[in-house]
Design an enzyme around this catalytic site. Structure first.
Site, short mmCIF file in Angstrom:
data_model
loop_
_atom_site.label_atom_id
_atom_site.label_comp_id
_atom_site.label_asym_id
_atom_site.label_seq_id
_atom_site.Cartn_x
_atom_site.Cartn_y
_atom_site.Cartn_z
N HIS A 1 -5.41 3.26 0.42
CA HIS A 1 -5.90 4.64 0.56
C HIS A 1 -7.43 4.72 0.60
CE1 HIS A 1 -1.96 6.33 0.26
NE2 HIS A 1 -1.77 5.96 -1.00
N ASP B 1 4.56 0.59 2.44
CA ASP B 1 4.43 1.47 1.29
C ASP B 1 4.95 2.85 1.65
OD1 ASP B 1 2.45 1.54 -1.43
OD2 ASP B 1 2.75 3.50 -0.49
N HIS C 1 3.72 5.68 0.95
CA HIS C 1 2.63 6.57 1.29
C HIS C 1 1.86 5.99 2.48
CE1 HIS C 1 3.34 7.19 -3.08
NE2 HIS C 1 3.23 8.46 -2.73
N ASP D 1 7.19 1.42 -3.45
CA ASP D 1 7.49 2.75 -3.94
C ASP D 1 8.44 3.53 -3.04
OD1 ASP D 1 5.40 2.64 -2.15
OD2 ASP D 1 4.02 3.83 -3.36
#
Length: 307
Positions: free
Chosen positions: A122, A159, A161, A242
């Site tokens: 991120h 991931d 996200h 996740d």
């Protein structure tokens, strides 16, 4: 040949406030799950500033140093906190993935897994966010290209996200293919299919509730063919776990077996195009039991390929 496990005790020094999901216990969960694996265990070096500067301006690096607290925590945003040991841990994280690239490209190991925290996908060019400070995998890709002279590196991010930071750091570099599967809508709100960079970005947003069948189908139909067509000389994985059904921060329904399956498929492509050369770096995963089991399933595939 072997699989390298690259980590460092300094990664425990990034301490987040009580109740924060990106906690020290995550690294324990991963490393304990890998006990007994036949891995070449390597201490991550500190990142060189030259490597950080491949992706981030000096102003970003200086701002993080200025923000580093002498005690307690400093919040950069609602999610992203610095403790006394955060910068040291972040430098080790970058150092781990760069060392992984060096070892794999030198033929010292078949592949490598960087068990690191904080994560990195991120972190944008000038913004730390989403628990992340530096773009670990983007820096590793640029190191492979600029230092080792490769011409094509693929990054696959599964991931849950979207890897907005990785995209920000590579979307103008046609030498790097970035492919991301991620739940949408979900933090950070980026990763729409129309975000394509200079033709080198593939975003595959998936709805909440996506399970094994739909995930595997989109990988087989969309992501893997794109990587195959790019024919990378090195494959880097942003390994976030996740998307597991037990994870508290998202709503996908993947299983431990799905992470083993996608790792197998990516390793098959690496065998075809880049002599099996795979570098993987830990990103998310916040249910400790699911994280440990999923990371073990992922690394087990790498270990088997490294024999």
């Amino acid at each position: 040949m072997a699989t390298a496990l690259i980590t460092h005790d300094d990664c425990y020094g990034h301490v987040t406030p009580p109740g924060h999901p990106e906690q020290v216990a995550r690294l324990d969960a991963v490393l304990h799950a890998l006990d007994g694996f036949d891995l070449l265990r390597v201490k991550a070096p500190m990142a060189a500033e030259d490597d950080l500067l491949r992706a981030h301006p000096k102003g970003h690096i200086d701002a993080l140093h200025a923000a580093s607290p002498d005690s307690g925590w400093r919040a950069l945003d609602a999610d992203t906190h610095m403790s006394v040991g955060t910068l040291q841990a972040a430098y080790r994280g970058v150092g781990a993935v760069v060392r992984a690239v060096d070892m794999v490209l030198a033929g010292e190991v078949a592949n490598a897994f960087a068990a690191i925290r904080p994560p990195g996908h991120h972190a944008e060019r000038e913004t730390a966010m989403g628990f992340c400070f530096f773009g670990n995998v983007a820096i590793a890709a640029k190191h492979a290209l600029d230092h080792h002279g490769l011409t094509r590196v693929a990054i696959v991010d599964f991931d849950v996200h979207h890897g907005n930071g990785t995209q920000d750091l590579v979307e103008d570099d046609a030498r790097i293919l970035f492919c991301s599967t991620h739940q949408a809508p979900l933090y950070p709100g980026t990763g729409a299919a129309h975000e394509t960079g200079v033709g080198n970005v593939l975003n595959v947003p998936l709805p909440e509730g996506t399970g094994s069948k739909a995930f595997r189908d989109v990988m087989e139909r969309v992501v893997l063919p794109r990587v195959d067509g790019f024919a990378p000389e090195l494959l880097i994985i942003s390994a976030g776990f996740d998307g597991h059904a037990d994870d508290p921060l998202a709503g996908m329904n993947l299983t431990t077996d799905d992470f083993a399956w996608v790792t197998q498929r990516l390793c098959n492509l690496a065998d075809t195009h880049c002599q099996g050369r795979v570098v993987s770096a830990l990103e998310g995963g916040y249910d400790l039991a699911a994280l440990g089991a999923s990371a073990a399933a992922h690394v087990k595939v790498l270990e088997e390929r490294g024999r």
